[in-house]
Write an enzyme that holds these catalytic residues in place. Structure first.
Site, PDB file in Angstrom:
ATOM      1  N   TYR A   1      -2.298 -11.977  12.653  1.00  0.00           N
ATOM      2  CA  TYR A   1      -0.932 -12.439  12.405  1.00  0.00           C
ATOM      3  C   TYR A   1      -0.448 -13.393  13.491  1.00  0.00           C
ATOM      4  CZ  TYR A   1      -0.379  -8.856   8.764  1.00  0.00           C
ATOM      5  OH  TYR A   1      -0.507  -8.087   7.632  1.00  0.00           O
TER       6      TYR A   1
ATOM      7  N   LYS B   1     -13.236  -2.444  11.172  1.00  0.00           N
ATOM      8  CA  LYS B   1     -14.287  -3.035  10.336  1.00  0.00           C
ATOM      9  C   LYS B   1     -15.400  -3.503  11.258  1.00  0.00           C
ATOM     10  CE  LYS B   1     -15.683  -4.117   6.146  1.00  0.00           C
ATOM     11  NZ  LYS B   1     -16.097  -3.053   5.195  1.00  0.00           N
TER      12      LYS B   1
ATOM     13  N   ASP C   1     -12.024  -0.037   4.595  1.00  0.00           N
ATOM     14  CA  ASP C   1     -12.129   0.153   3.145  1.00  0.00           C
ATOM     15  C   ASP C   1     -12.293   1.633   2.806  1.00  0.00           C
ATOM     16  OD1 ASP C   1     -14.520  -0.055   4.492  1.00  0.00           O
ATOM     17  OD2 ASP C   1     -15.543  -1.231   2.953  1.00  0.00           O
TER      18      ASP C   1
ATOM     19  N   ASP D   1      -0.708  -2.673   8.739  1.00  0.00           N
ATOM     20  CA  ASP D   1       0.299  -3.154   7.798  1.00  0.00           C
ATOM     21  C   ASP D   1      -0.044  -2.706   6.384  1.00  0.00           C
ATOM     22  OD1 ASP D   1       2.380  -4.510   6.640  1.00  0.00           O
ATOM     23  OD2 ASP D   1       1.581  -6.511   7.011  1.00  0.00           O
TER      24      ASP D   1
ATOM     25  N   ASP E   1       1.676   0.819   4.074  1.00  0.00           N
ATOM     26  CA  ASP E   1       2.270   0.650   2.742  1.00  0.00           C
ATOM     27  C   ASP E   1       1.540   1.510   1.715  1.00  0.00           C
ATOM     28  OD1 ASP E   1       4.139  -1.071   3.681  1.00  0.00           O
ATOM     29  OD2 ASP E   1       3.633  -2.733   2.349  1.00  0.00           O
TER      30      ASP E   1
END
Length: 371
Positions: free
Chosen positions: A142, A189, A221, A245, A249
Site C-alpha cells: 500500500y 506467502k 490462501d 486488510d 474483512d
C-alpha cells in the site's frame, strides 16, 4: 481522567455512527466523572470538497495534539467509480497512519450467542470464536512506489518491508498472546514472496524471547480457508498490511455483521479507533447504520487508557442490546431500530443498568424505560 479526543467522522455513515459513540462516551463521563474534550476535524471526501485535499494540515495538527482519535468512515461513490481520480478519500487515511506512525492495527473477532444464526457459517463452527488480528499498517504494497507506463498498458506496486517494521508489531502480537491463549499464527506467502520470507525469519527470531507462545505459520490462501472452516483454532493472527486488510474483512462474516467489528490503530505517541466497515454511501442519512462497531471502538479507546471497568460497561450495554434485539436492519430485519435509537438505549443502560428495560416506543422517542 481528562482526555482530548479528535473526532474524524469522515464520509457516508461515519458521522451517524460516530455520534452514537460520543453519546456512549458521554454517558461514561457522567457515570465515572471523567472529562473528555472533543475536537472535530475533516478527512476524506468531505475534506476534498472543502479543502481540495483528503487530509488537511489542520486535521493532522488536531490529531497530533490529541490523546486519541475516534474515526468514522471514509469513501464516496464518485471516487470509487472513477479509477482515474488522482485525489482519493482513502489517501487521507493512509497519510494519517503514516504521519502519526500508526503501525499496528488490532481487530478483535468475537461472536454473540444470540447472533449465531445471523452468520452464514454453521453455529457449531463459530460458537465461542475469540481471536484478534494484528495487522501491520504503514508498510508493504500500500505504501510502496507505484508506477504506470506511459502507454497505460502496464503498472506496478512495490512491496517493501524493513526488519524494524516487522519487529515492532511482532512484539506487540507476542505480548498479546501471552495474556490470551498463548498461540500466535503468522500469515504470509513465504513460498512466493521475499518480503514474507523476511517476516518468517524475523518472527522466528523474536519467538525465542517468548518461549511460552506456540508459534504456527499459514500461507495466506490457506489462512483464508481456515477462517471459514475452523475459526476457533486461532488466538492471535499476525500478518502484513494487505493480507490483514483482506482477512479482517473476511473474518467479519463470522460475527454475522461487519457492523460489529471495532479496531484500534496503535502508534508510538497516539492511537486511532475505528469501525472496520466502510462509509456505506447507500445508507447515508437514513438512520439505519449499525453503530455498534463504532461504540465498541470507543470501548477499545477506553481500554487503551486502562479504563477497563468503563470499557466493560460499554460491552455489557452492547451485549444487552443484542440480546434484546434492539438492533439496526442488518441484525433485525423485521422489527428494527434506528441508529439513534440504538445509541439512546446504550447510553441509558450505561447510566442505569439495573432499571433500564426494553420498551420500543420509549426508545424510539429518545429514551428507554427507566424506573
Amino acid at each position: 481522567m481528562k482526555l482530548k479526543i479528535a473526532l474524524l467522522p469522515g464520509d457516508g455513515i461515519g458521522p451517524e455512527v460516530t455520534q452514537q459513540a460520543v453519546k456512549v462516551l458521554n454517558a461514561i463521563t457522567e457515570k465515572y466523572q471523567h472529562t473528555f474534550e472533543y475536537v472535530t476535524a475533516s478527512i476524506g471526501a468531505i475534506a476534498i470538497e472543502k479543502y481540495g485535499v483528503p487530509l488537511p494540515n489542520e486535521t493532522l495538527k488536531i490529531c497530533a495534539e490529541s490523546d486519541a482519535i475516534l474515526f468514522g468512515a471514509i469513501g464516496e461513490l464518485k471516487y470509487d467509480n472513477n479509477p482515474s481520480a488522482k485525489i482519493r478519500p482513502e489517501q487521507g487515511l493512509l497519510e494519517l497512519r503514516k504521519s502519526l506512525g500508526l503501525f499496528a492495527n488490532i481487530c478483535p473477532i468475537t461472536t454473540y450467542n444470540s447472533l449465531l444464526h445471523k452468520s452464514n457459517l454453521k453455529e457449531e463452527v463459530i460458537k465461542e470464536v475469540d481471536f484478534v488480528i494484528y495487522r501491520e499498517l504503514t508498510g508493504g504494497i500500500y505504501f510502496g512506489e507505484k508506477s504506470l507506463s506511459d502507454d497505460g498498458n502496464s503498472a506496478s506496486d512495490n512491496c517493501i518491508y524493513t526488519t524494524e517494521e516487522i519487529d515492532r508489531i511482532a512484539h506487540l502480537a507476542f505480548k498479546a498472546a501471552q495474556v490470551r491463549r498463548k498461540k500466535l499464527t503468522l500469515v504470509d506467502k513465504a513460498n512466493v514472496l521475499e518480503t514474507s520470507r523476511l517476516w518468517r525469519k524475523r518472527v522466528l527470531e523474536i519467538a525465542k524471547e517468548y518461549p511460552t507462545i506456540k508459534l504456527e505459520f499459514l500461507f495466506v490462501d490457506n489462512a483464508a480457508m481456515q477462517l471459514i472452516l475452523n475459526p476457533k483454532q486461532f488466538d492471535v493472527i499476525l500478518t502484513e498490511n494487505m493480507f490483514g486488510d483482506i482477512l479482517s474483512d473476511e473474518a467479519s462474516v463470522i460475527s454475522g455483521s461487519i457492523g460489529l467489528l471495532a479496531s484500534a490503530s496503535i502508534g508510538k505517541h497516539t492511537a486511532l479507533f475505528e469501525p472496520i466497515h466502510g462509509s456505506y454511501p447507500l445508507a447515508t442519512g437514513k438512520n439505519i447504520a449499525n453503530p455498534l462497531a463504532s461504540v465498541l471502538s470507543a470501548a477499545m479507546l477506553l481500554e487503551h487508557f486502562d479504563l477497563f471497568e468503563e470499557a466493560e460497561d460499554i460491552r455489557n450495554a452492547v451485549e444487552k442490546s443484542i440480546d434484546l434485539n434492539i438492533s439496526t436492519p442488518d441484525l433485525n430485519a423485521t422489527n428494527h431500530f434506528s441508529t439513534t435509537s440504538v445509541g439512546n438505549f446504550l447510553r441509558d443502560f450505561i447510566l442505569d443498568e439495573e432499571n433500564t428495560f426494553y420498551n420500543k416506543n420509549n426508545i424510539d422517542l429518545g429514551q428507554s424505560t427507566i424506573i
